[in-house]
Design a protein around this motif. Structure first.
Motif, PDB file in Angstrom:
ATOM      1  N   SER A 706       0.823  -1.205   0.000  1.00 28.02           N
ATOM      2  CA  SER A 706       0.000   0.000   0.000  1.00 28.02           C
ATOM      3  C   SER A 706       0.860   1.259   0.000  1.00 28.02           C
ATOM      4  N   SER A 707       2.156   1.101   0.274  1.00 31.76           N
ATOM      5  CA  SER A 707       3.103   2.219   0.251  1.00 31.76           C
ATOM      6  C   SER A 707       4.376   1.765  -0.451  1.00 31.76           C
ATOM      7  N   PRO A 708       5.085   2.680  -1.108  1.00 31.96           N
ATOM      8  CA  PRO A 708       6.291   2.278  -1.846  1.00 31.96           C
ATOM      9  C   PRO A 708       7.341   1.601  -0.981  1.00 31.96           C
ATOM     10  N   TYR A 709       7.515   2.036   0.274  1.00 26.45           N
ATOM     11  CA  TYR A 709       8.576   1.455   1.108  1.00 26.45           C
ATOM     12  C   TYR A 709       8.318  -0.013   1.412  1.00 26.45           C
ATOM     13  N   GLN A 710       7.074  -0.475   1.307  1.00 25.15           N
ATOM     14  CA  GLN A 710       6.768  -1.870   1.621  1.00 25.15           C
ATOM     15  C   GLN A 710       7.313  -2.829   0.568  1.00 25.15           C
ATOM     16  N   ARG A 711       7.698  -2.320  -0.578  1.00 26.92           N
ATOM     17  CA  ARG A 711       8.241  -3.191  -1.626  1.00 26.92           C
ATOM     18  C   ARG A 711       9.583  -3.809  -1.237  1.00 26.92           C
ATOM     19  N   VAL A 712      10.235  -3.262  -0.227  1.00 23.85           N
ATOM     20  CA  VAL A 712      11.524  -3.825   0.198  1.00 23.85           C
ATOM     21  C   VAL A 712      11.355  -5.225   0.773  1.00 23.85           C
ATOM     22  N   PHE A 713      10.127  -5.639   1.080  1.00 20.23           N
ATOM     23  CA  PHE A 713       9.903  -6.956   1.663  1.00 20.23           C
ATOM     24  C   PHE A 713       9.725  -8.035   0.600  1.00 20.23           C
ATOM     25  N   TYR A 714       9.681  -7.669  -0.667  1.00 19.49           N
ATOM     26  CA  TYR A 714       9.538  -8.684  -1.712  1.00 19.49           C
ATOM     27  C   TYR A 714      10.666  -9.725  -1.674  1.00 19.49           C
ATOM     28  N   PRO A 715      11.942  -9.311  -1.515  1.00 20.77           N
ATOM     29  CA  PRO A 715      13.014 -10.320  -1.463  1.00 20.77           C
ATOM     30  C   PRO A 715      12.846 -11.318  -0.324  1.00 20.77           C
ATOM     31  N   VAL A 716      12.245 -10.887   0.788  1.00 23.24           N
ATOM     32  CA  VAL A 716      12.038 -11.811   1.916  1.00 23.24           C
ATOM     33  C   VAL A 716      11.115 -12.947   1.497  1.00 23.24           C
ATOM     34  N   LEU A 717       9.985 -12.605   0.909  1.00 21.50           N
ATOM     35  CA  LEU A 717       9.039 -13.648   0.477  1.00 21.50           C
ATOM     36  C   LEU A 717       9.648 -14.517  -0.613  1.00 21.50           C
ATOM     37  N   LEU A 718      10.404 -13.898  -1.530  1.00 18.87           N
ATOM     38  CA  LEU A 718      11.008 -14.650  -2.621  1.00 18.87           C
ATOM     39  C   LEU A 718      12.064 -15.622  -2.108  1.00 18.87           C
ATOM     40  N   LEU A 719      12.925 -15.168  -1.200  1.00 19.98           N
ATOM     41  CA  LEU A 719      13.983 -16.040  -0.675  1.00 19.98           C
ATOM     42  C   LEU A 719      13.406 -17.199   0.120  1.00 19.98           C
ATOM     43  N   VAL A 720      12.366 -16.955   0.893  1.00 20.69           N
ATOM     44  CA  VAL A 720      11.754 -18.044   1.655  1.00 20.69           C
ATOM     45  C   VAL A 720      11.190 -19.093   0.701  1.00 20.69           C
ATOM     46  N   PHE A 721      10.514 -18.660  -0.341  1.00 21.98           N
ATOM     47  CA  PHE A 721       9.939 -19.616  -1.289  1.00 21.98           C
ATOM     48  C   PHE A 721      11.031 -20.403  -2.013  1.00 21.98           C
ATOM     49  N   LEU A 722      12.048 -19.713  -2.532  1.00 20.63           N
ATOM     50  CA  LEU A 722      13.110 -20.402  -3.263  1.00 20.63           C
ATOM     51  C   LEU A 722      13.863 -21.364  -2.363  1.00 20.63           C
ATOM     52  N   THR A 723      14.115 -20.943  -1.132  1.00 19.32           N
ATOM     53  CA  THR A 723      14.799 -21.832  -0.188  1.00 19.32           C
ATOM     54  C   THR A 723      13.952 -23.061   0.104  1.00 19.32           C
ATOM     55  N   ASN A 724      12.659 -22.872   0.246  1.00 22.01           N
ATOM     56  CA  ASN A 724      11.764 -24.011   0.468  1.00 22.01           C
ATOM     57  C   ASN A 724      11.797 -24.982  -0.703  1.00 22.01           C
ATOM     58  N   VAL A 725      11.836 -24.449  -1.918  1.00 17.33           N
ATOM     59  CA  VAL A 725      11.888 -25.316  -3.100  1.00 17.33           C
ATOM     60  C   VAL A 725      13.176 -26.137  -3.099  1.00 17.33           C
ATOM     61  N   VAL A 726      14.302 -25.476  -2.818  1.00 16.97           N
ATOM     62  CA  VAL A 726      15.590 -26.184  -2.789  1.00 16.97           C
ATOM     63  C   VAL A 726      15.583 -27.281  -1.724  1.00 16.97           C
ATOM     64  N   ILE A 727      15.075 -26.964  -0.548  1.00 14.75           N
ATOM     65  CA  ILE A 727      15.044 -27.953   0.540  1.00 14.75           C
ATOM     66  C   ILE A 727      14.155 -29.126   0.177  1.00 14.75           C
ATOM     67  N   LEU A 728      12.987 -28.842  -0.398  1.00 15.80           N
ATOM     68  CA  LEU A 728      12.071 -29.920  -0.775  1.00 15.80           C
ATOM     69  C   LEU A 728      12.711 -30.838  -1.815  1.00 15.80           C
ATOM     70  N   VAL A 729      13.364 -30.250  -2.812  1.00 20.26           N
ATOM     71  CA  VAL A 729      14.043 -31.060  -3.828  1.00 20.26           C
ATOM     72  C   VAL A 729      15.153 -31.891  -3.186  1.00 20.26           C
ATOM     73  N   TYR A 730      15.881 -31.282  -2.275  1.00 18.43           N
ATOM     74  CA  TYR A 730      16.969 -31.989  -1.591  1.00 18.43           C
ATOM     75  C   TYR A 730      16.424 -33.186  -0.810  1.00 18.43           C
ATOM     76  N   LEU A 731      15.375 -32.966  -0.047  1.00 17.09           N
ATOM     77  CA  LEU A 731      14.819 -34.039   0.772  1.00 17.09           C
ATOM     78  C   LEU A 731      14.250 -35.164  -0.087  1.00 17.09           C
ATOM     79  N   LEU A 732      13.557 -34.796  -1.165  1.00 22.67           N
ATOM     80  CA  LEU A 732      12.980 -35.818  -2.034  1.00 22.67           C
ATOM     81  C   LEU A 732      14.056 -36.595  -2.778  1.00 22.67           C
ATOM     82  N   SER A 733      15.124 -35.938  -3.155  1.00 21.81           N
ATOM     83  CA  SER A 733      16.180 -36.607  -3.908  1.00 21.81           C
ATOM     84  C   SER A 733      16.955 -37.600  -3.044  1.00 21.81           C
TER      85      SER A 733
END
Length: 807
Positions: A706-733
């Motif tokens: 709702s404000s421009p400064y809140q866009r700085v949190f996008y990398p947080v959500l992105l890193l959590v998701f990408l890290t989760n994907v890597v961990i899931l692939v690691y565990l399944l492999s």
């Protein structure tokens, strides 16, 4: 004498048991207070951290009782192995000089899972409940962190799904968002800690190019970063030595994003009130009557007086008091007040577009702003006709847009639906009502054919006016043409418009009306006389109303009310949203003059209510006096350049503003097109819906910043998701787990199993404060002999240091 590492371990176990049983055993060279069989030295910090003894003297009891069972913790399984079997299973290849590096991992002789290459006692297959739970947590964290990431980037709008009184209000949506975000954070931390533990445990066993990699104390501390980020400050040295690898960087970033994840979700995912861009859609509005239907307006006046109490004038009085007097005086008072502020704060203006606009109020909560249109040049018109002419047209917005916007059928969220905080802007391509006030100044002689008291033999009786017109002498004919202003007001037999008849000449500061009416007349006329200082001219003013397609209606709504505005910008390149722009063909075929024939009946009652007829009795009404004070100067040979007064409104402007309330009443419940398209004469019961185009920009609960400064949190959500994907692939492999030796409980079991000498690698000189300095980067290996699992230090001599940033 050569020493096998297992002999040294066995000796340690046996000596610990002897100590527990208080058996006094000694060997040559032992000193009191020292554990039998162990070579003890002081740690100076200069020798290698791993320096096993070069000689080995077994305890006499150990030699005399070769079948004695060791009492220490036998592996993580807790089983025990007789020493006789232990010695029998030793191969000559496994004997090596003290401190020598093994050519292959010691645990190679253990039973192992063939598919994974790990000792069976530390390997958990994919069917194990711990692996299944970890996979479920990883799937949950990956799935919902992905959903949150999508919601943050797309910013969907929830419309009526999140609103006050709905299935989910803003407080409930906020709470739900926080609960899910917290569960994502917790599951992410859990799987990330498990991932770090799996990588480190496998490094402790696996070998690269035949050599074990080992793990350091700093790496073991990574799990603490994620679970307790504050310890990265108090144990900053562990960060310094562990962050130089990919896994260290990943753990550090994971600790940071896990700490910020709930805040990021709150900023980017939690539903917040947010404006959307202009969206074009159709809006439905109820139509009940034609424009300016006086009978319909009178019948719908809200009054507690029932018809039985006053059957003849009950509704008429309601219209006079509630709608005419109250609204007109309120609007006119605001307009005069705005003019006072304008005149006192500036040099004034003769440009109508910069002078105060007409104002009004609708339904008690909506401020109305009019617009001056079809602006005529006072100077040119006056010079053309040789008299002072003031021609003013004022457009008001379509009041039906307000009712349509609040109609539940259209589903527009009101401020009350959004915790009283919502705002929306709407612009509608609908026609706007216009009042035209035309004031022409005339002399007494020029007005004589229009004044009843000047007719031959006429005697004015104010109590019976205008019925007196029926009592004229037989054969008397009204003069319908031949006045000096016929062309200005378009009076002629062909147009069906004829001059007014006034009862008398009004005295100074008074006004009178023509009340001689017949259906078909477009104008109502007012005759006024100003101050003697203004000259001898009278002002003859006409009022009429019509619809224009060249304006749009803007409606802005806030929690404190609304603003309804007529926007009539027809300049080239204008982006105004008008009926004429959207329906060019229909607008082109509109008649040049479409003045309402019904407006006369409505505004005649209005003018009487506002005391504009009080001049018939020389009543000196205040409203008439103020109005006549606004007459423009006389046109004369010495004053041919007539202009608007810079610091004073004109009489025509004032009349238009006063009549503005009648426009709002006239347009209410009327069509959203410029014509009446129904077979009914003027009223539809029940009403019908008409659809008209609008552009809507509204606040509603939506995800996204709702404000421009809140866009700085996008990398947080992105890193959590990408890290989760890597961990899931690691565990399944890997399809299974190894025992996590970085867990405190497992690490404690390893420490108990390990030789006491190894404790020197993490003990500072002279005091117990934990590891310091380069002790954090000392490599450690998890060894296994038989069913025993223990820790072994790789020393500080550089032979076992990490060889790659990626390992």
């Amino acid at each position: 004498m050569t020493e096998h590492r297992g002999n040294y371990q066995e000796l340690t176990e046996y000596s610990s048991e002897l100590f527990d049983q208080s058996v006094e055993t000694s060997t040559p060279g032992d000193t009191p207070g020292h554990t039998p069989g162990l070579q003890q030295t002081n740690f100076s910090g200069t020798e290698p951290l791993l320096s096993p003894p070069t000689t080995y003297q077994p305890s006499p009891d150990l030699n005399e009782n070769p079948d004695r069972t060791a009492s220490h913790f036998h592996g993580l399984s807790g089983s025990q192995t007789p020493k006789s079997s232990f010695y029998e299973n030793l191969s000559s290849e496994e004997y090596r000089p003290a401190g020598a590096t093994p050519s292959r991992p010691i645990y190679n002789d253990l039973p192992r899972n063939e598919a994974r290459g790990y000792p069976k006692q530390i390997y958990l297959p994919r069917r194990h409940w711990l692996y299944i739970v970890l996979i479920l947590l990883s799937v949950y964290s990956t799935l919902f962190s992905g959903i949150y990431l999508i919601l943050a980037f797309l910013g969907p709008r929830y419309g009526r799904a999140v609103r006050t009184g709905g299935s989910l209000n803003s407080a409930g949506a906020s709470l739900l968002t926080q609960i899910i975000a917290k569960s994502i954070e917790m599951s992410f931390v859990t799987v990330m800690v498990a991932f770090v533990g799996q990588v480190l445990s496998r490094k402790a066993f696996k070998a690269k190019t035949g050599q074990p990699l080992g793990i350091t104390l700093a790496e073991m501390n990574m799990r603490v970063w994620i679970m307790q980020p504050g310890l990265m400050v108090t144990r900053w040295e562990s960060v310094r030595y562990a962050v130089v690898s990919v896994l260290g960087i990943a753990a550090l970033l994971s600790a940071i994003v896990a700490m910020l994840y709930t805040s990021a979700a709150d900023a980017l995912v939690k539903p917040q009130l947010r404006f959307d861009s202009w969206r074009y859609r159709g809006l439905q509005g109820m139509v009940n009557t034609s424009f300016a239907n006086a009978q319909y307006i009178e019948a719908n006046c809200q009054t507690p007086v029932i018809p039985a109490l006053d059957p003849e004038y009950g509704t008429n009085n309601c219209l006079d008091v509630v709608d005419f007097a109250a609204n007109s005086y309120y609007n006119y008072g605001r307009y005069i007040s705005n003019w006072s502020n304008f005149a006192n704060s500036s040099n004034g203006s003769t440009d109508l577009t910069t002078r105060p606009e007409g104002v009004g109020q609708f339904n008690g909560a909506t401020d109305v702003h009019a617009a001056w249109i079809e602006i005529a040049n006072v100077t040119e018109d006056s010079e053309t006709y040789g008299r002072t002419i003031n021609n003013i047209s004022m457009a008001m917005p379509h009041a039906g847009v307000v009712q349509a916007a609040h109609d539940p059928i259209n589903g527009i969220l009101q401020p009350s639906d959004l915790d009283g905080l919502g705002i929306y802007n709407l612009k509608a391509a609908v026609p706007s009502p216009v009042v035209n006030a035309l004031c022409v100044q005339m002399t007494e002689d020029e007005l004589k054919p229009l004044v009843y008291s000047e007719f031959p033999g006429a005697i004015l009786n104010t109590s019976s006016w205008p019925q007196q017109l029926d009592n004229l002498a037989p054969g008397y004919k009204f003069n319908l043409t031949g006045t000096k202003v016929d062309q200005i007001f378009n009076w002629s037999n062909s147009t069906g418009q004829w001059p007014p008849i006034f009862p008398k000449y009004p005295i100074s500061y008074n006004t009178v009306l023509n009340q001689t009416s017949q259906y078909g007349r477009e104008w109502i006329y007012i005759l006024g006389k100003g101050s003697p200082a203004q000259g001898d001219d009278y002002a003859l003013c006409g009022l009429r109303a019509y619809l224009t397609p060249n304006c749009s209606t803007y409606y802005n709504v806030t929690s404190s009310g609304g603003n309804l505005t007529a926007n009539c910008d027809v300049s080239p390149g204008s982006t105004d949203f008008t009926y004429a722009q959207l329906f060019q063909n229909e607008a082109a075929h509109m008649p040049a003059t479409n003045a309402s024939k019904d407006f006369f009946e409505l505004v005649q009652e209005w003018a009487t209510t506002l005391s504009l007829q009080s001049g018939i009795t020389d009543a000196q009404a205040s409203n008439a006096r103020l109005l006549t004070d606004l007459m423009l100067p006389e046109y004369s040979s010495s004053n041919t350049r007539i202009t608007l007064q810079p610091k004073l409104p004109s009489m025509a402007e004032a009349l238009a503003v006063m009549a503005g309330s009648t426009l709002l009443m006239s347009i209410q419940d009327s069509p959203f097109v410029p014509q009446w398209n129904y077979t009914n004469n003027s009223t539809i019961t029940p009403g019908v819906y008409e659809t008209f185009p609008i552009a809507l920009s509204a606040q509603q609960y939506a995800s996204g910043p709702s404000s421009p400064y809140q866009r700085v949190f996008y990398p947080v959500l992105l890193l959590v998701f990408l890290t989760n994907v890597v961990i899931l692939v690691y565990l399944l492999s890997h399809r299974g787990l190894v025992t996590d030796f970085s867990e405190p409980l497992n690490l404690f079991a390893l420490a108990v199993n390990s030789p006491p000498k190894e404790a020197k690698e993490v003990q500072s000189s002279g005091r117990w404060v934990g590891p310091e300095g380069r002790q954090y980067e000392t490599p450690w290996f998890v060894r296994a002999e038989g069913e025993k699992v223990y820790l072994e230090s790789g020393g500080h001599d550089g032979t076992q240091k990490r060889r790659s940033f990626f390992y």
